[in-house]
Design a protein around this motif. Structure first.
Motif, short mmCIF file in Angstrom:
data_model
loop_
_atom_site.label_atom_id
_atom_site.label_comp_id
_atom_site.label_asym_id
_atom_site.label_seq_id
_atom_site.Cartn_x
_atom_site.Cartn_y
_atom_site.Cartn_z
N ALA A 57 0.81 -1.23 0.00
CA ALA A 57 0.00 0.00 0.00
C ALA A 57 0.84 1.28 0.00
O ALA A 57 0.28 2.38 0.09
N LYS A 79 -0.03 4.13 -2.55
CA LYS A 79 -1.31 4.76 -2.18
C LYS A 79 -1.14 5.61 -0.92
O LYS A 79 -1.74 6.68 -0.79
N LEU A 80 -0.31 5.15 0.02
CA LEU A 80 -0.09 5.88 1.25
C LEU A 80 0.68 7.18 0.99
O LEU A 80 0.37 8.23 1.58
N GLU A 107 0.56 8.91 -1.65
CA GLU A 107 -0.43 9.82 -2.24
C GLU A 107 -1.35 10.38 -1.16
O GLU A 107 -1.70 11.57 -1.18
N ALA A 108 -1.72 9.54 -0.18
CA ALA A 108 -2.62 9.97 0.89
C ALA A 108 -1.98 11.06 1.75
O ALA A 108 -2.67 11.97 2.23
N VAL A 137 -6.57 5.17 2.77
CA VAL A 137 -6.12 4.02 1.98
C VAL A 137 -7.09 2.87 2.26
O VAL A 137 -7.24 2.46 3.41
N MET A 172 -6.31 -2.57 -0.17
CA MET A 172 -5.02 -2.31 -0.80
C MET A 172 -3.89 -3.13 -0.17
O MET A 172 -2.83 -3.29 -0.77
N TYR A 173 -4.11 -3.64 1.04
CA TYR A 173 -3.05 -4.34 1.76
C TYR A 173 -2.95 -5.82 1.41
O TYR A 173 -2.02 -6.49 1.84
N PRO A 189 -4.56 5.32 8.03
CA PRO A 189 -5.00 5.44 6.63
C PRO A 189 -6.32 4.73 6.32
O PRO A 189 -7.16 5.26 5.59
N GLN A 190 -6.51 3.50 6.89
CA GLN A 190 -7.76 2.81 6.55
C GLN A 190 -8.95 3.48 7.24
O GLN A 190 -10.05 3.49 6.71
N ASN A 231 -10.14 6.52 5.29
CA ASN A 231 -10.80 6.21 4.03
C ASN A 231 -12.31 6.43 4.11
O ASN A 231 -13.01 6.38 3.11
#
Length: 352
Positions: free
Chosen positions: A114, A117-118, A120-121, A128, A132-133, A303-304, A307
């Protein structure tokens, strides 16, 4: 400039890098079932291992030597054979033993999936997605927590004698929130044969994994599985026990989830929470739990959670005072810390 300070950090980063690579070479050994094979066969060389597994002898030889120099397996120079000590076999092979921590190495490849994506976050402030993990994350979490759940859930409930006695003598209904692969529910159902369990999780793949595990354990008639966020769930029955482990800090809306738990627990029931043990100040959080959970928080938990729209974004560094604030806001009148010794979690009993 303090050269010694520079040198210590430089050395630490190199050692940390080797530790991360150890996780990946251990991952290879577990994923390919090499540790179990070495344990079962006894001393073995790379050619014998290749014949048994049909894997490349050259790769196996390099891996065996890597495991030896890093201290995970043993080598007899007189025979050039490799073996696994009984003690290390417990950690690497014994699925039901609480020391079976090899599954934690699965976190490293999973968290790495991930990273793009992280990154970018960090720039956008978005979250995220859990998906994604990858499957290794669910495996690390489900199988990694399994030994603890199968051995300790009944012990945790025994610290609430009134609840334990009710479940043992009369049965009753239990709700497992954030059930993951279902092992806490399975352990409870086996320990208290008269109980019925509802188990809920927001992740669809976790529910599918739990269904498989429940079916394999022959408990389909006593454990029902539900795919939902807790705060959006439609449970209407009253429960003698609501339990959730290592999930409050992950929830985007913890107060709403706790409020829902309060609504459906019976007047003489209890809510059992097991979640991170975290000191109050940043300076105090440099213990093992603080270091571990801050890494999890940056890479996964925060991150999760972010989301979800308008998430409170708690993260895995949740302190006891933060959790108690959530419990009070959700309407619980009594918050009791239970006498359970755990090196990473604190356990709470919430009552109306």
């Amino acid at each position: 400039m303090n050269q010694e300070k520079i040198d210590k950090l430089s050395e630490r980063i190199i050692n940390d890098t080797n530790s991360a690579m150890n996780c990946l070479t251990l991952y290879i050994g577990h994923k390919l079932d090499l540790f179990n094979i070495i344990r079962e066969t006894g001393p073995i060389d790379s050619e014998e291992l290749s014949k048994k597994t049909h894997y490349s002898e050259r790769y196996l030889r390099e891996w065996l030597e890597c495991m030896t120099v890093n201290g995970y397996i043993e080598h007899d120079p007189s025979t050039n054979k490799f073996s696994l000590s009984d003690e290390y076999a417990v950690v690497l092979c014994d699925r039901d033993n609480v020391a079976y921590t090899i599954l934690f190495v699965y976190w490293i490849p999973s968290l790495s999936l991930a990273l793009d994506k992280l990154l970018e976050a960090f720039k956008t402030g978005n979250g995220v997605p859990y998906s994604m993990y990858g499957p290794d994350m669910l495996y690390a979490q489900g199988e990694g927590n399994r030994p603890m759940f199968v051995n300790d859930v009944a012990k945790w409930i025994s610290t609430m004698p009134d609840i334990a006695e009710k479940l043992r003598s009369k049965g009753g209904r239990v709700l497992d929130v954030g059930c993951g692969d279902g092992w806490a529910s399975i352990s409870l159902a086996k320990s208290f044969p008269l109980t019925k369990v509802d188990a809920v999780d927001a992740d669809s793949q976790s529910i599918e994994n739990a269904k498989k595990n429940v079916r394999n354990e022959g408990l389909e008639n006593r454990i029902s599985l539900h795919h939902s966020l807790m705060e959006k769930s439609e449970f209407k029955e009253k429960y003698d026990l609501v339990m959730t482990f290592e999930s409050i800090h992950d929830m985007p809306y913890p107060v709403e989830a706790l409020r829902k738990m309060r609504k459906i627990v019976s007047s003489d029931g209890a809510v059992l929470i097991g979640d991170v043990s975290m000191k109050d100040t940043l300076e105090e959080k440099n213990d093992f739990a603080g270091k571990l959970y801050y890494n999890f928080s940056v890479l996964l938990c925060l991150p999760q959670s972010m989301n979800h729209t308008n998430s409170v974004s708690t993260g895995a560094a949740m302190t006891s005072s933060t959790f108690k604030k959530y419990a009070i806001e959700s309407g619980f009148s009594k918050i009791e810390v239970l006498p359970i010794n755990h090196f990473l979690w604190t356990f709470y009993r919430l009552t109306l």
